[in-house]
Design an enzyme around this catalytic site. Structure first.
Site, PDB file in Angstrom:
ATOM      1  N   GLU A  70      -9.826  -9.356  38.366  1.00 53.62           N
ATOM      2  CA  GLU A  70      -9.832 -10.322  37.254  1.00 53.62           C
ATOM      3  C   GLU A  70     -10.875 -11.051  37.342  1.00 53.62           C
ATOM      4  OE1 GLU A  70      -6.223 -12.596  37.502  1.00 53.62           O
ATOM      5  OE2 GLU A  70      -4.918 -11.115  37.603  1.00 53.62           O
ATOM      6  N   GLU A  89      -0.997  -5.296  38.989  1.00 51.91           N
ATOM      7  CA  GLU A  89      -0.411  -6.260  39.138  1.00 51.91           C
ATOM      8  C   GLU A  89       0.586  -6.476  37.938  1.00 51.91           C
ATOM      9  OE1 GLU A  89      -2.290 -10.270  39.577  1.00 51.91           O
ATOM     10  OE2 GLU A  89      -3.474  -9.388  41.261  1.00 51.91           O
TER      11      GLU A  89
HETATM   12  O1  IFM Z   1      -1.690 -14.685  42.167  1.00 49.31           O
HETATM   13  C1  IFM Z   1      -2.268 -14.366  41.323  1.00 49.31           C
HETATM   14  C2  IFM Z   1      -3.376 -13.259  41.452  1.00 49.31           C
HETATM   15  O2  IFM Z   1      -4.244 -13.742  42.433  1.00 49.31           O
HETATM   16  C3  IFM Z   1      -4.095 -12.739  40.406  1.00 49.31           C
HETATM   17  N1  IFM Z   1      -3.437 -12.280  39.238  1.00 49.31           N
HETATM   18  C4  IFM Z   1      -2.342 -13.422  38.858  1.00 49.31           C
HETATM   19  C5  IFM Z   1      -1.623 -13.723  40.169  1.00 49.31           C
HETATM   20  C6  IFM Z   1      -0.456 -14.682  39.500  1.00 49.31           C
HETATM   21  O3  IFM Z   1      -0.968 -15.809  38.958  1.00 49.31           O
END
Ligand code: IFM
Length: 480
Positions: free
Chosen positions: A210, A391
């Protein structure tokens, strides 16, 4: 769009039974460790079968779970510094102990096996393996990742290693961090050391997690480390992050190690909030910032013309992007990690509105169809790229019986299934997160784990969602 995938039921009971052979004397008792799927349930009528070999997984990141912040030679990262500054995180929480995963790694491996995970995505703490970010490796820090990866392989769980999940070594931040062009090369040098050290065991690598969040939250809003509030600097850092990605991919090819590499991008489908031409125009601009500005350089080796044109004439990012950089960033990736949480709706005035319910994380607007739109859009615009959801998940305020999370995951998996049926090459799905963890500026106030971690004792307990996910994996499909 690519060929349609044949959806068949996977063979049941594919999970290896028993604890791995790696448990040292005195480590916590195995909490199940038997695979748990000996009598794997089958899919009933209306069940959504996923392709054979689908990589059912869960994700974590180093600073969010490891703890042991000052142990075995680990150096500080920007998140150690930031979280220890007054007022930066909710309740002053830090990742000093987090889920104590560093000390409980075998217990956590057994829990992964009990859920039946096929894939586990973790991140390497750069400053644990290279305390200053450059130079000599820290053998003790590296040993931890050998223990983790060996434990995964012993349990037939595929390791997926992320090289950077926001924890820039403080030593490099002191030299300018990602604002500095050199940071891209420092990152690639570290990455190369990881390929040499772990590359015979780890087959899937993710460079950056990210980068958009680093730019938006760390350098623009200043609510994440390193706490800067300067959009102009943020865009320069964003370019250097992408350059680091490209250089790391190139280093991977040069290392001669087998395996695959790509980036993990958080992407949001962007929709006009209404039918007006103004909303459509504004949505296109936001789409450039949210998606195309990241996808296009990584997958096509060029920044979008419309994004470049929108940068002010004197924006430092214009000078930061040098000849040849875009091609470096576009060094051929083998896969793309897609992180999906929420859609974005844009008004004719350029504002953002919600159209769906949100969660305890108020930015997380729940819209499972957005995952379908996102995956099919990537397939449409960028061709036959191998995708894995790296994710997806939500925080639940329920303690153990987290039915809201089960519904969330079920609906998103149904959307993923539709995308596969529409021809998207989706190879896996990773729930965020395996464990309750340090949720950055929100500290420990949000609980994202399939596994509950007691805030004080750190005792683990499978939530209802973990049991549900175990059945999904065993069935290789979702029962809507
Ligand atoms: O916890 C975070 C993660 O580190 C990166 N993506 C989003 C998740 C939830 O906010």
């Amino acid at each position: 769009m690519r060929r349609r995938h044949v959806l068949t039921l996977a063979a049941a009971g594919a999970v290896a039974a028993g604890c791995g052979p790696d448990k040292p004397a005195g480590s916590p008792a195995g909490v199940g460790g038997g695979g748990g799927n000996s009598a794997a349930p089958s899919l009933g009528p209306g069940g959504l079968a996923f392709p054979q070999g689908f990589a059912w997984g869960a994700s974590t990141s180093a600073y969010q779970i490891e703890g042991a912040a000052g142990e075995d030679g680990r150096g500080p990262s920007v998140w150690d510094t930031f979280s220890h500054q007054k007022g930066r995180t909710r309740g002053g929480d830090t990742g000093d102990v987090a889920a104590d995963h560093y000390h409980r790694v075998y217990e956590d491996l057994d829990l992964m096996q009990r859920i039946g995970l096929r894939s586990y995505r973790f991140s390497i703490s750069w400053s644990r393996v290279m305390p200053d970010g450059r130079g000599a490796l820290n053998a003790k820090g590296l040993d931890f990742y050998h223990r983790l990866v060996d434990g995964l392989l012993a349990r037939k769980i595929t390791p997926v290693a992320t090289l950077f999940h926001w924890d820039t070594p403080q030593g490099l931040q002191d030299k300018g961090g990602w604002e500095q062009r050199d940071c891209a090369q420092w990152f690639a040098d570290y990455a190369l050391q990881m390929f040499y050290s772990l590359g015979d065991k780890v087959g899937t690598w993710l460079t950056l997690n990210e980068p958009k969040t680093v730019v938006q939250m760390g350098y623009t809003a200043g609510v994440h480390a390193p706490g800067k509030r300067d959009k102009r600097v943020a865009d320069v850092a964003g370019h250097h992050l992408l350059l680091g990605h490209g250089l790391a991919v190139r280093a991977f090819r040069g290392s001669g190690k087998p395996g695959r590499i790509g980036a993990a991008l958080n992407l949001s489908p962007v929709y006009p909030a209404d039918a007006s031409a103004g909303a459509a125009r504004q949505a296109a601009l936001v789409d450039d910032d949210e998606n195309r500005r990241w996808l296009e350089p990584v997958l096509r080796g060029r920044y979008p013309d419309s994004w470049l044109a929108a940068q002010p004439a004197n924006a430092p990012v214009r000078a930061a992007i040098r000849d040849g950089d875009a091609a470096t960033i576009g060094e051929r990736s083998d896969l793309l990690g897609v992180q999906y949480y929420n859609p974005v709706y844009v008004t004719a005035q350029g504002g953002r509105v919600n159209k769906h319910p949100t969660t305890q994380a108020t930015w997380l607007e729940v819209f499972p169809d957005g995952l379908f739109d996102l995956l099919t859009r990537i397939g449409r615009d960028y061709g036959d790229v191998a995708l894995t959801v790296t994710e997806n998940g939500m925080p639940s305020t329920s303690d153990v019986q987290d039915d809201d999370r089960i519904a969330f995951l079920r609906d998103h998996l149904a959307a993923a299934h539709r995308a596969i049926a529409a021809g998207v090459r989706l190879e896996g799905y990773h729930v965020w997160s395996l464990l309750d963890n340090f949720e950055w500026a929100e500290g420990y106030s949000q609980r994202w784990g399939l596994i509950r971690v007691d805030p004080q004792s750190k005792e683990r307990r499978l939530r209802a969602s973990a049991e549900w996910y175990r059945d999904v994996i065993a069935r290789n499909g979702v029962q809507p």
